[in-house]
Design a protein around this motif. Structure first.
Motif, mmCIF file in Angstrom:
data_model
loop_
_atom_site.group_PDB
_atom_site.id
_atom_site.type_symbol
_atom_site.label_atom_id
_atom_site.label_comp_id
_atom_site.label_asym_id
_atom_site.label_seq_id
_atom_site.Cartn_x
_atom_site.Cartn_y
_atom_site.Cartn_z
ATOM 1 N N ARG A 125 -0.972 6.500 17.119
ATOM 2 C CA ARG A 125 -0.323 5.284 16.622
ATOM 3 C C ARG A 125 1.076 5.628 16.116
ATOM 4 O O ARG A 125 1.405 6.790 15.887
ATOM 5 C CB ARG A 125 -1.167 4.652 15.523
ATOM 6 N N ASN A 126 1.872 4.605 15.894
ATOM 7 C CA ASN A 126 3.286 4.820 15.562
ATOM 8 C C ASN A 126 3.547 5.143 14.095
ATOM 9 O O ASN A 126 4.593 5.702 13.762
ATOM 10 C CB ASN A 126 4.111 3.593 15.943
ATOM 11 N N VAL A 184 2.310 19.013 21.186
ATOM 12 C CA VAL A 184 2.155 20.211 20.354
ATOM 13 C C VAL A 184 0.704 20.361 19.906
ATOM 14 O O VAL A 184 0.104 21.443 20.003
ATOM 15 C CB VAL A 184 3.090 20.143 19.124
ATOM 16 N N MET A 185 0.105 19.264 19.437
ATOM 17 C CA MET A 185 -1.277 19.315 18.950
ATOM 18 C C MET A 185 -2.262 19.551 20.097
ATOM 19 O O MET A 185 -3.252 20.271 19.938
ATOM 20 C CB MET A 185 -1.605 18.042 18.176
ATOM 21 N N LYS A 186 -1.990 18.977 21.243
ATOM 22 C CA LYS A 186 -2.847 19.209 22.407
ATOM 23 C C LYS A 186 -2.814 20.681 22.806
ATOM 24 O O LYS A 186 -3.854 21.288 23.102
ATOM 25 C CB LYS A 186 -2.394 18.327 23.572
ATOM 26 N N ALA A 187 -1.611 21.264 22.775
ATOM 27 C CA ALA A 187 -1.476 22.685 23.103
ATOM 28 C C ALA A 187 -2.195 23.552 22.072
ATOM 29 O O ALA A 187 -2.822 24.571 22.436
ATOM 30 C CB ALA A 187 0.003 23.067 23.176
ATOM 31 N N MET A 188 -2.131 23.170 20.802
ATOM 32 C CA MET A 188 -2.844 23.914 19.759
ATOM 33 C C MET A 188 -4.347 23.899 20.009
ATOM 34 O O MET A 188 -5.028 24.921 19.858
ATOM 35 C CB MET A 188 -2.524 23.328 18.382
ATOM 36 N N LYS A 203 6.687 10.985 18.751
ATOM 37 C CA LYS A 203 5.232 10.838 18.869
ATOM 38 C C LYS A 203 4.698 11.656 20.035
ATOM 39 O O LYS A 203 3.702 12.378 19.889
ATOM 40 C CB LYS A 203 4.882 9.354 19.050
ATOM 41 N N ASN A 204 5.363 11.577 21.166
ATOM 42 C CA ASN A 204 4.916 12.330 22.347
ATOM 43 C C ASN A 204 5.031 13.839 22.131
ATOM 44 O O ASN A 204 4.163 14.610 22.559
ATOM 45 C CB ASN A 204 5.730 11.915 23.569
ATOM 46 N N ASP A 214 14.950 4.759 17.461
ATOM 47 C CA ASP A 214 14.913 4.771 18.937
ATOM 48 C C ASP A 214 14.226 6.024 19.481
ATOM 49 O O ASP A 214 13.800 6.059 20.642
ATOM 50 C CB ASP A 214 16.335 4.699 19.510
ATOM 51 N N ASP A 215 14.127 7.059 18.622
ATOM 52 C CA ASP A 215 13.511 8.323 19.043
ATOM 53 C C ASP A 215 12.018 8.375 18.712
ATOM 54 O O ASP A 215 11.386 9.416 18.909
ATOM 55 C CB ASP A 215 14.210 9.503 18.342
#
Length: 248
Positions: A168-169, A234-238, A228-229, A222-223
């Motif tokens: 979520r944002n 990063v967390m997926k790689a961890m 978020k991505n 705008d970033d």
């Protein structure tokens, strides 16, 4: 049959430990919050003691790595995945000092624990826009005081087979607005010991891993999607590194 009985007995023991230690320490946790903001850090010390006792008495161990990535006395937004109720004690053992988690209003209904949730967290009713707005304003004020926030980026426990649900944002909008760095945190093993939605608990080890801070200096709204991505990847790689035995 024997395994089922053993699991039931252990589950009852964990529930007894959870509530007995919580009620034992409840006055020491709540009174500092009632005494004012100068004393809330004391309540968090006792919350740490509760998490430590819970782990020791239930034989649910928390293997914590990445503490070297956390700068003492600096406010961060800790962005974590969420897999089980067993995540919570481990996150308290990881994060130094005082912080405020975002908590859903349903937790207020848990005896004893609900009082702590009301005192020590930012409670949000996700079904009401006004409640979400107020929680963001409260979180912003907390960060401006130099106190960290803990936010489950997925918004709820992950009940899917995916490593992570879409983020979520909120955490990333808050990070950009307050220019507060993000500490990515991943929890593994908790869902295997206590599956989401089930009161069925087994002993074992849960890993809590803190990654390197993600700097947000200069980021604009705008970033937001890019931030978020980036945090998601990063967390997926961890998680992938941990599962392959190469955590860093």
């Amino acid at each position: 049959m024997v395994n089922r009985i053993a699991t039931s007995v252990f589950t009852i023991w964990v529930v007894v430990v959870f509530f007995s230690t919580m009620f034992l320490l409840l006055p020491f946790i709540l009174v500092p919050f009632l005494a004012g903001s100068r004393y809330t850090w004391i309540g968090y010390r006792f919350l740490y003691l509760w998490a430590w006792l819970f782990s020791k008495l239930t034989f649910i161990r928390y293997r914590i790595t990445g503490r070297e990535n956390i700068v003492q006395r600096q406010a961060f937004i800790y962005v974590s995945n969420h897999t089980s109720f067993l995540d919570v004690p481990g996150l308290r053992l990881l994060i130094p000092g005082e912080f405020r988690p975002i908590a859903k209003k349903e937790l207020l209904k848990i005896p004893g624990f609900g009082l702590i949730v009301r005192a020590a967290t930012v409670v949000v009713d996700r079904s009401h826009a006004e409640s979400r707005k107020q929680s963001v304003e409260q979180a912003r004020a907390i960060l401006n005081k130099g106190i960290s926030m803990l936010i489950f980026a997925e918004g709820t426990q992950n009940r899917t087979r995916e490593l992570l649900q879409p983020f979520r944002n909120g955490a990333f909008r808050l990070a950009i607005e307050t220019q507060t760095p993000i500490i990515p945190v991943v929890v593994t093993g908790a869902a295997q010991l206590m599956p989401p939605g089930k009161l069925q608990i087994r002993p074992g080890t849960i890993s809590i891993i803190a990654g390197k801070p993600i700097d947000v200096q200069g980021f604009q709204q705008d970033d937001l999607t890019a931030l978020k991505n980036r945090t998601f990847e990063v967390m997926k790689a961890m998680l992938l590194n941990h599962h392959s035995g190469t955590t860093s």
